[in-house]
Write a protein that holds these residues in place. Structure first.
Motif, PDB file in Angstrom:
ATOM      1  N   GLY A 154       0.769  -1.359   0.153  1.00 20.99           N
ATOM      2  CA  GLY A 154      -0.051   0.020  -0.093  1.00 20.99           C
ATOM      3  C   GLY A 154       1.003   1.220   0.021  1.00 20.99           C
ATOM      4  O   GLY A 154       1.981   1.080  -0.221  1.00 20.99           O
ATOM      5  N   GLU A 155       0.203   2.303   0.201  1.00 21.70           N
ATOM      6  CA  GLU A 155       1.057   3.690   0.261  1.00 21.70           C
ATOM      7  C   GLU A 155       1.236   4.039   1.668  1.00 21.70           C
ATOM      8  O   GLU A 155       0.568   5.073   2.256  1.00 21.70           O
ATOM      9  CB  GLU A 155       0.155   4.550  -0.525  1.00 21.70           C
ATOM     10  CG  GLU A 155      -0.361   4.341  -1.953  1.00 21.70           C
ATOM     11  CD  GLU A 155       0.752   3.837  -2.895  1.00 21.70           C
ATOM     12  OE1 GLU A 155       1.905   4.862  -2.779  1.00 21.70           O
ATOM     13  OE2 GLU A 155       0.780   2.745  -3.819  1.00 21.70           O
ATOM     14  N   VAL A 156       2.334   3.582   2.223  1.00 20.60           N
ATOM     15  CA  VAL A 156       2.495   3.713   3.662  1.00 20.60           C
ATOM     16  C   VAL A 156       2.775   5.353   3.931  1.00 20.60           C
ATOM     17  O   VAL A 156       2.350   5.751   4.906  1.00 20.60           O
ATOM     18  CB  VAL A 156       3.531   2.784   4.040  1.00 20.60           C
ATOM     19  CG1 VAL A 156       3.674   3.190   5.657  1.00 20.60           C
ATOM     20  CG2 VAL A 156       3.078   1.520   4.066  1.00 20.60           C
ATOM     21  N   ASP A 157       3.694   5.753   3.167  1.00 16.16           N
ATOM     22  CA  ASP A 157       4.206   7.252   3.409  1.00 16.16           C
ATOM     23  C   ASP A 157       3.195   8.219   3.429  1.00 16.16           C
ATOM     24  O   ASP A 157       3.016   9.070   4.050  1.00 16.16           O
ATOM     25  CB  ASP A 157       5.349   7.654   2.282  1.00 16.16           C
ATOM     26  CG  ASP A 157       6.664   6.940   2.848  1.00 16.16           C
ATOM     27  OD1 ASP A 157       6.916   6.391   3.860  1.00 16.16           O
ATOM     28  OD2 ASP A 157       7.292   6.308   1.720  1.00 16.16           O
ATOM     29  N   ASP A 158       2.216   7.815   2.301  1.00 17.16           N
ATOM     30  CA  ASP A 158       1.134   8.790   2.118  1.00 17.16           C
ATOM     31  C   ASP A 158       0.117   8.781   3.281  1.00 17.16           C
ATOM     32  O   ASP A 158      -0.339   9.652   3.877  1.00 17.16           O
ATOM     33  CB  ASP A 158       0.202   8.469   0.791  1.00 17.16           C
ATOM     34  CG  ASP A 158       0.992   8.769  -0.412  1.00 17.16           C
ATOM     35  OD1 ASP A 158       1.825   9.160  -0.247  1.00 17.16           O
ATOM     36  OD2 ASP A 158       0.483   8.250  -1.572  1.00 17.16           O
ATOM     37  N   GLY A 212      -2.560   3.588   8.543  1.00 16.22           N
ATOM     38  CA  GLY A 212      -1.284   2.711   8.294  1.00 16.22           C
ATOM     39  C   GLY A 212      -0.616   2.256   9.469  1.00 16.22           C
ATOM     40  O   GLY A 212      -0.577   3.025  10.366  1.00 16.22           O
ATOM     41  N   LEU A 213      -0.020   1.300   9.193  1.00 16.62           N
ATOM     42  CA  LEU A 213       1.200   0.784  10.324  1.00 16.62           C
ATOM     43  C   LEU A 213       2.696   0.650   9.648  1.00 16.62           C
ATOM     44  O   LEU A 213       2.639   0.088   8.423  1.00 16.62           O
ATOM     45  CB  LEU A 213       0.475  -0.529  10.595  1.00 16.62           C
ATOM     46  CG  LEU A 213       1.284  -1.464  11.676  1.00 16.62           C
ATOM     47  CD1 LEU A 213       1.180  -0.679  13.089  1.00 16.62           C
ATOM     48  CD2 LEU A 213       0.482  -2.847  11.967  1.00 16.62           C
ATOM     49  N   ASP A 214       3.523   0.785  10.633  1.00 17.41           N
ATOM     50  CA  ASP A 214       4.824   0.966  10.065  1.00 17.41           C
ATOM     51  C   ASP A 214       5.716   0.145  11.038  1.00 17.41           C
ATOM     52  O   ASP A 214       5.950   0.695  12.253  1.00 17.41           O
ATOM     53  CB  ASP A 214       5.488   2.472   9.929  1.00 17.41           C
ATOM     54  CG  ASP A 214       6.480   2.424   9.207  1.00 17.41           C
ATOM     55  OD1 ASP A 214       7.330   1.300   9.287  1.00 17.41           O
ATOM     56  OD2 ASP A 214       7.109   3.534   8.814  1.00 17.41           O
ATOM     57  N   ILE A 215       5.946  -0.932  10.877  1.00 19.18           N
ATOM     58  CA  ILE A 215       6.801  -1.735  11.772  1.00 19.18           C
ATOM     59  C   ILE A 215       8.395  -1.994  11.315  1.00 19.18           C
ATOM     60  O   ILE A 215       8.579  -2.362  10.198  1.00 19.18           O
ATOM     61  CB  ILE A 215       6.185  -3.035  11.750  1.00 19.18           C
ATOM     62  CG1 ILE A 215       4.662  -3.148  12.160  1.00 19.18           C
ATOM     63  CG2 ILE A 215       6.867  -4.196  12.610  1.00 19.18           C
ATOM     64  CD1 ILE A 215       4.331  -3.166  13.669  1.00 19.18           C
ATOM     65  N   ASP A 216       9.201  -1.560  12.263  1.00 20.01           N
ATOM     66  CA  ASP A 216      10.492  -1.866  12.416  1.00 20.01           C
ATOM     67  C   ASP A 216      10.979  -2.806  13.365  1.00 20.01           C
ATOM     68  O   ASP A 216      10.810  -2.625  14.589  1.00 20.01           O
ATOM     69  CB  ASP A 216      11.519  -0.559  12.292  1.00 20.01           C
ATOM     70  CG  ASP A 216      12.661  -0.815  12.241  1.00 20.01           C
ATOM     71  OD1 ASP A 216      13.270  -2.118  11.899  1.00 20.01           O
ATOM     72  OD2 ASP A 216      13.692  -0.013  12.297  1.00 20.01           O
ATOM     73  N   VAL A 217      11.472  -3.961  12.961  1.00 17.50           N
ATOM     74  CA  VAL A 217      11.545  -5.242  14.049  1.00 17.50           C
ATOM     75  C   VAL A 217      12.757  -5.739  13.943  1.00 17.50           C
ATOM     76  O   VAL A 217      13.321  -6.121  12.770  1.00 17.50           O
ATOM     77  CB  VAL A 217      10.363  -6.267  14.336  1.00 17.50           C
ATOM     78  CG1 VAL A 217      10.230  -6.784  12.745  1.00 17.50           C
ATOM     79  CG2 VAL A 217      10.724  -7.156  15.168  1.00 17.50           C
ATOM     80  N   ILE A 253      -6.891  -1.556   8.243  1.00 15.61           N
ATOM     81  CA  ILE A 253      -5.654  -0.864   7.943  1.00 15.61           C
ATOM     82  C   ILE A 253      -5.026  -1.172   6.409  1.00 15.61           C
ATOM     83  O   ILE A 253      -4.840  -2.348   6.124  1.00 15.61           O
ATOM     84  CB  ILE A 253      -4.651  -1.103   8.779  1.00 15.61           C
ATOM     85  CG1 ILE A 253      -5.120  -0.821  10.116  1.00 15.61           C
ATOM     86  CG2 ILE A 253      -3.267  -0.212   8.564  1.00 15.61           C
ATOM     87  CD1 ILE A 253      -4.169  -1.331  11.499  1.00 15.61           C
ATOM     88  N   LYS A 254      -5.187  -0.169   5.605  1.00 11.48           N
ATOM     89  CA  LYS A 254      -4.881  -0.448   4.327  1.00 11.48           C
ATOM     90  C   LYS A 254      -3.271  -0.312   3.817  1.00 11.48           C
ATOM     91  O   LYS A 254      -3.012  -0.976   2.820  1.00 11.48           O
ATOM     92  CB  LYS A 254      -5.583   0.518   3.264  1.00 11.48           C
ATOM     93  CG  LYS A 254      -7.007   0.701   3.259  1.00 11.48           C
ATOM     94  CD  LYS A 254      -7.718  -0.514   2.735  1.00 11.48           C
ATOM     95  CE  LYS A 254      -9.260  -0.547   2.896  1.00 11.48           C
ATOM     96  NZ  LYS A 254      -9.906  -1.583   2.640  1.00 11.48           N
ATOM     97  N   LYS A 307      -9.058  -9.434   1.880  1.00 13.53           N
ATOM     98  CA  LYS A 307      -7.653  -9.609   1.310  1.00 13.53           C
ATOM     99  C   LYS A 307      -6.942  -8.514   2.256  1.00 13.53           C
ATOM    100  O   LYS A 307      -7.224  -7.248   1.910  1.00 13.53           O
ATOM    101  CB  LYS A 307      -7.334  -9.371  -0.193  1.00 13.53           C
ATOM    102  CG  LYS A 307      -6.116  -9.698  -0.482  1.00 13.53           C
ATOM    103  CD  LYS A 307      -5.904  -9.593  -2.053  1.00 13.53           C
ATOM    104  CE  LYS A 307      -4.600 -10.015  -2.870  1.00 13.53           C
ATOM    105  NZ  LYS A 307      -4.321 -11.402  -2.122  1.00 13.53           N
ATOM    106  N   ILE A 308      -5.798  -8.690   3.001  1.00 15.56           N
ATOM    107  CA  ILE A 308      -5.055  -7.767   3.731  1.00 15.56           C
ATOM    108  C   ILE A 308      -4.020  -7.214   2.927  1.00 15.56           C
ATOM    109  O   ILE A 308      -3.336  -7.835   1.964  1.00 15.56           O
ATOM    110  CB  ILE A 308      -4.843  -8.273   5.196  1.00 15.56           C
ATOM    111  CG1 ILE A 308      -3.956  -9.427   5.205  1.00 15.56           C
ATOM    112  CG2 ILE A 308      -6.038  -8.527   6.065  1.00 15.56           C
ATOM    113  CD1 ILE A 308      -3.112  -9.769   6.554  1.00 15.56           C
ATOM    114  N   PRO A 309      -3.284  -6.103   3.213  1.00 19.05           N
ATOM    115  CA  PRO A 309      -2.229  -5.635   2.817  1.00 19.05           C
ATOM    116  C   PRO A 309      -1.190  -6.657   2.899  1.00 19.05           C
ATOM    117  O   PRO A 309      -1.106  -7.312   3.998  1.00 19.05           O
ATOM    118  CB  PRO A 309      -1.755  -4.335   3.718  1.00 19.05           C
ATOM    119  CG  PRO A 309      -2.969  -4.027   4.249  1.00 19.05           C
ATOM    120  CD  PRO A 309      -3.968  -5.143   4.646  1.00 19.05           C
TER     121      PRO A 309
END
Lengths: 818, 293
Positions: free
Chosen positions: A180-184, A320-325, A353-354, A417-419
């Motif tokens: 998807g368009e996470v930054d947007d 949106g969800l941004d994961i850094d693991v 959450i798209k 359907k999920i991202p």
């Protein structure tokens, strides 16, 4: 404990009568009588003539080169038969099965180097376990110590010592997926909440450890009796490791006293037992003791450090969800990064959450390797997401149930359907939430919270979580991480054989290591009962060994009930057809006029015209001339059921395909009191409502929810496998590693909602991982809520009483300074 | 987890046991309830040449309420302390602390003498002994001697029992009718080792002032200690909540157990104050209410 079931809509036929006789009925486990009377037949109970016993010398240093091993004194002890080292492994076997990079090989005994405290270095084989341990004591092992790599962040620094020189880095794997368009999404957000979180290392800790007995048998066949391993899936890989043709290794399943993931593909123990037996050409038993299991098992679990961000609008819509693991995998990477495949299968939870970014770094450190533990890494993602949503709700002044309800995927949007590409098959998340709210008086508790704080100076908190429980994995999740996977497997089948014997009695043969403390036999008996109208207590269940087994994968990822039901139903349909054809031929009626009801085959509408199954069976076995033309004798059918819904990932991995689609859901609500002076907590109320599709057996599903909740309590508050800054292991016994007991587990109110899966037999979904999917989230939320005035925020699990008091004390200092 | 080889003796009398202890000295260990020793043997943390199983010595199983003391034979099982009404009447604090020793299964086997001789820093009964000025009755080749509890515990797992001696009984002074007691323990789970615990026993005079007070602390240093400074501050004072809270702060300086996986030093310091405060307040309440069976 109370249980409240909202029945599935399809559960009743139009006439109002229950459509099913056995599926959905609470039935005591058929496994229990033998287990409760000491006839479980566990691995330590196996008596084999001439059996030798192995004990292990475990590394006392976190990182070092093995300089020398002097076994002279050990071999001089009467009764000590042999001493086996990594040098023997290097010379005579191949590395163990491994789904990670080939540059990170592993042997059952350390070769050249030791990489964590507790790693097996030497095996001593003796006439008894006592003597074997005496032999271990007498070994003299010299190490050249290397700098321990403990902190995963420091492991990534240039100057860090390398665990695996041939791999060239302590970074085992790195990739970022953007869907998807996470930054947007983040640019458009009115609010971005973020947090730094750590999910500490715990592990399944069954009463019975992993064990295996290996015996060189007839015709050069190595027989391995073992309580672990999905043997029918992986026996050939054990054979490969042992340098033995796959048709010369037979694994026989032995029932296990619990697994919780810790016996899933646990390969080191059977591989080692097999190797040792081959060295001495005698039967050898290697059964982990608690030290072995706790520090050298295949399966420590997720140890993850997160920077996580959630983009939200001012009215509480999650964008949106941004994961850094960073995942601290320990010294080896046996399953690759499959635990993160589990996280991605339900990466956005039950919410619309798209946009999702998921960046993973898997890091090698001087700790025991990671493997499977109830949730397989998806439960961690649940906790992280719920932590962020709670924070968003607080910032926006929304109630926790309100923000969740607002973002739920709606019942009419399935399949969804999920991202990332996975599909959620079905669900009714508002119904689950409503049911949970109906079972607890939140208004009462919220008033009580205020009153107790004001009048008695007591602190109570409420936590609520709505999380996913994916079930029925497809094996694509093991390799879509790689652009050029070595072995892009797509099968994860399960098989069953049903036999009606000449007397008309039922035998079911299962084809995997299915008995890990769960209820495979109860499920199988209930499905056969449903299909043939017989009493489930009359159905006998057996297990094939690997020489006889059809394709099977075994329990794991909450797949077994769904998959074995598919297999049994498939076999049942074939068998029903044969039974009807025989009876129709005998009675000279058209087969399509006949049906099987209550253990009889009879003419529809004329039940007096029919035969018992025993009559049909006699014909099938002994009266070949009475069978329909072309039919052969016997009454046995087998069926192999493949994954009901899986697709390949796209070549560019912009879509990972469908890999974990049978999606359960739950809502947990906890009310706890927290004592800010001691950090201790007390349960006041607990509700758990799960939707595992059509319920097979409410008793055993309730057991999964309850047991999973207990383990969630453990992970959230008690259990931690601690390595200190020098890499020494601090949790090697149950004094340090605290498993919850009855007094730490909340008295629970259980509820169920049934939203059948459109893709599985009977609409069943997996439910084996139970409460562990949600409990850490509700405990964290309840503690935060109780100590809100101190700015409490649980960021690190387990949250110990000491951590709570430290946070309260720090807040008081700050308040004083202001 | 199998023990190394050892010789096993099961003496039938104290004299026989003392004779064996004289022979083996520190190379022999006494097996009473086995709730700690068997773990240490199986994990090979201890490797004695000989195990002296004293369970056959019936004289050590006796419990007697005398005119001034409750005398507990070394083999009296802990479970009896929480269930025998005679113990509850004689020394109610003992009944109160015993519930916190492990789980009921452990208490059925665990003994009074075993817990004292084991001298774990987190153990409840040694703390009760130090708090209540119990006396340890010890027998050796030269005969019996009696040692005050506060001199008996010398460090982590160490006592003043000589290698050729055997602890045979523990004497607790009978609790005065007007005394109140309190015991507060904090452990990670029920039955776990205390991260900190406090036992308190006190009497109030007619004006409600503290006439006598004893406070013992568990798990804050390597052996049980009295909270002498807190006791001194409260003696002669009316034990209001504020006064107790202020006096309890004095225990902070006594805490020196290092960090472990369960508790940091800082946490233990805070906890020591909290349990002291709560134990004293519970004792005050019982003294005020005259809560005696």
């Amino acid at each position: 404990m109370t249980t409240d079931i909202t029945p599935a809509a399809v559960d009743a036929a139009p006439d109002g009568q229950p459509k099913r006789k056995w599926i959905g009925r609470s039935m005591k486990r058929v496994e229990d009588p033998r287990l409760l009377t000491g006839r479980g037949g566990f691995i330590a109970d196996q008596k084999i003539p001439g059996l030798l016993h192995a004990a292990i010398y475990r590394s006392p240093v976190p990182h070092g080169r093995i300089v020398s091993i002097d076994a002279t004194a050990a071999l001089a002890i009467p009764g000590v038969v042999a001493v086996v080292t990594g040098e023997d492994c290097k010379a005579k076997m191949n590395p163990c099965m491994n789904f990670g990079p080939t540059t990170i090989p592993q042997y059952p005994l350390a070769v050249d180097k030791v990489r964590y405290v507790g790693e097996a270095v030497v095996a001593v084989i003796a006439e008894s376990r006592y003597l074997a341990e005496d032999g271990v004591d007498a070994l003299k092992v010299e190490f050249e110590e290397l700098p321990p790599v403990v902190d995963p962040m420091k492991a990534l620094q240039e100057d860090a010592a390398l665990l695996h020189e041939e791999h060239g880095s302590n970074l085992a794997y790195e990739r970022t997926f953007t869907f998807g368009e996470v930054d947007d999404a983040f640019a458009q957000a009115d609010l971005v909440v973020s947090d730094t979180l750590h999910w500490g290392r715990s592990a399944g800790m069954p009463l019975e450890t992993t064990g295996a007995i290996a015996r060189p048998g007839l015709n050069g066949v190595l027989e391995i009796f073992c309580n672990s391993m999905n043997f029918s899936y992986f026996v050939w890989l054990i054979a490969t490791a042992l340098n033995v043709p796959s048709n010369r290794v037979t694994i026989s399943p032995v029932p296990a006293g619990g697994s919780f993931g810790s016996k899933f593909t646990a390969h080191k123990v059977p591989t080692l037992a097999g190797f040792l037996a081959l060295q001495v050409n005698r039967p050898v038993s290697y059964i982990e003791d608690r030290f072995d299991h706790i520090m050298n098992s295949d399966h420590h679990a997720s140890d993850r450090y997160y920077d996580a961000k959630l983009a939200v609008t001012s009215d509480g819509i999650l964008l949106g969800l941004d994961i850094d693991v960073v995942d601290d995998y320990g010294a080896y990477l046996q399953f690759g990064v499959g635990t993160h495949g589990n996280a991605l299968s339900q990466g956005v939870g039950p919410y619309r959450i798209k946009n999702l970014r998921y960046g993973l770094r898997a890091v090698l450190t001087n700790k025991c390797q990671q493997g499977a533990y109830r949730g397989f890494g998806s439960e961690v993602q649940n906790w992280v997401l719920e932590r962020l949503i709670d924070q968003a709700a607080e910032r926006l002044g929304m109630a926790p149930e309100e923000i969740r309800r607002k973002n739920f995927i709606q019942p009419d949007e399935f399949p969804y359907k999920i991202p990332g590409g996975n599909l959620y098959d079905s669900g009714d998340y508002p119904a689950v939430l409503d049911k949970a709210l109906s079972m607890i008086d939140l208004e009462h508790w919220r008033k009580e919270q205020k009153r107790l704080r004001e009048e008695e100076g007591r602190y109570i908190g409420i936590g609520l979580a709505t999380t996913q429980e994916r079930s029925v994995f497809s094996s694509t999740e093991f390799w879509y991480w790689f652009d050029e996977p070595a072995f892009p497997i797509t099968s994860s089948p399960e098989s069953a054989t049903i036999t009606v014997d000449p007397a008309g009695e039922f035998q079911v043969l299962l084809h995997s290591q299915a008995m890990w403390g769960n209820s495979p036999e109860t499920v199988a008996a209930m499905v056969v009962a449903e299909e043939f109208g017989v009493d489930p207590s009359t159905v006998n269940i057996r297990y094939a060994d690997s020489a006889h087994a059809l394709p099977g994968t075994g329990p794991g990822g909450s797949r077994f009930t769904v998959m074995v039901t598919g297999a049994i139903r498939g076999a049942a349909k074939k068998l029903q057809k044969k039974i009807i054809e025989i009876a129709a031929h005998t009675l000279e009626v058209p087969p399509e006029d006949m049906e099987i009801t209550d253990g009889r085959v009879q003419v529809k509408g004329a039940p007096e015209l029919g035969q018992s199954l025993a009559e049909v069976a006699l014909t099938a076995y002994f009266f070949a001339l009475n069978l329909p033309p072309g039919m052969t004798s016997g009454l046995e059918e087998a069926y192999t059921y493949d994954h009901p819904l899986t697709t390949l990932p796209s070549p560019d991995r912009s879509d990972l395909g469908i890999f974990y689609p049978i999606m359960g859901h739950n809502c947990h609500i906890a009310v706890m009191e927290v004592d800010p002076e001691t950090g201790m907590t007390t349960w006041l109320d607990y509700v758990a409502v799960h939707d595992a599709g059509t319920i097979v057996n409410p008793i055993t599903l309730g057991g999964h929810v309850t047991g999973g909740t207990a383990q969630g309590v453990g992970t959230a508050q008690l259990e931690e496998l601690v390595y200190d800054s020098d890499g020494q292991f601090k949790s090697s016994s149950f004094w340090e590693y605290l498993v919850p007991s009855a007094t730490e587990v909340p008295p629970m109110k259980l509820g169920h909602v049934e939203t059948p899966s459109p893709y599985t037999e009977f609409g069943i979904k997996g439910g084996g991982e139970g409460g562990r999917m949600a409990t850490p989230a509700v405990i964290s939320a309840a503690i935060d809520d109780a100590l809100r005035e101190y700015g409490m925020r649980v960021r690190n699990l387990p949250v110990r009483p000491a951590d709570i008091v430290a946070a309260v004390q720090a807040a008081r200092q700050e308040q004083k300074a202001d | 987890m199998k023990p190394p080889r050892f010789a096993y003796y099961d003496p039938a009398s104290v004299a026989e046991a003392v004779e064996l202890k004289s022979r083996f000295g520190t190379d022999a260990l006494v097996l009473a309830g086995g709730q700690s020793l068997m773990q240490d043997l199986n994990t090979r943390r201890t490797r004695p040449d000989a195990l002296l199983d004293i369970n056959r010595i019936t004289s050590l199983q006796e419990l007697q309420v005398g005119p001034t003391h409750l005398e507990l034979g070394a083999l009296v099982r802990q479970h009896r302390l929480e269930t025998d009404p005679a113990v509850r009447r004689a020394v109610p604090l003992l009944t109160g602390v015993t519930h916190h020793i492990g789980h009921v299964e452990n208490r059925h086997r665990g003994t009074v003498g075993g817990s004292m001789a084991q001298a774990d820093p987190w153990a409840e009964l040694p703390t009760a002994a130090v708090t209540l000025d119990a006396e340890m009755v010890i027998e050796g080749p030269a005969g019996r001697r009696v040692e005050a509890a506060r001199d008996f515990f010398t460090g982590r797992g160490t006592t003043s029992i000589a290698p050729d001696e055997l602890l045979v009984a523990v004497r607790f002074p009978l609790t005065p009718a007007d005394a109140g007691w309190g015991f507060v323990e904090v452990a990670r789970r029920e039955g776990d080792r205390a991260m900190a615990a406090a036992a308190a026993q006190l009497r109030l005079d007619d004006a409600g002032r503290v006439a006598s007070i004893a406070i013992g602390l568990t798990s804050i240093t390597d052996h049980p200690v009295r909270a002498a400074e807190t006791e001194a501050q409260l003696l002669g004072q009316v034990p209001t909540a504020d006064a107790v809270a202020a006096a309890a702060r004095a225990v902070e300086q006594q805490v020196d157990r290092a960090d472990d996986v369960h508790a940091t030093l800082g946490y233990r310091r805070h906890l020591a104050i909290t349990v002291t405060q709560r134990a004293v307040l519970a004792a005050v309440q019982r003294a005020q209410e005259g809560d005696r069976p």
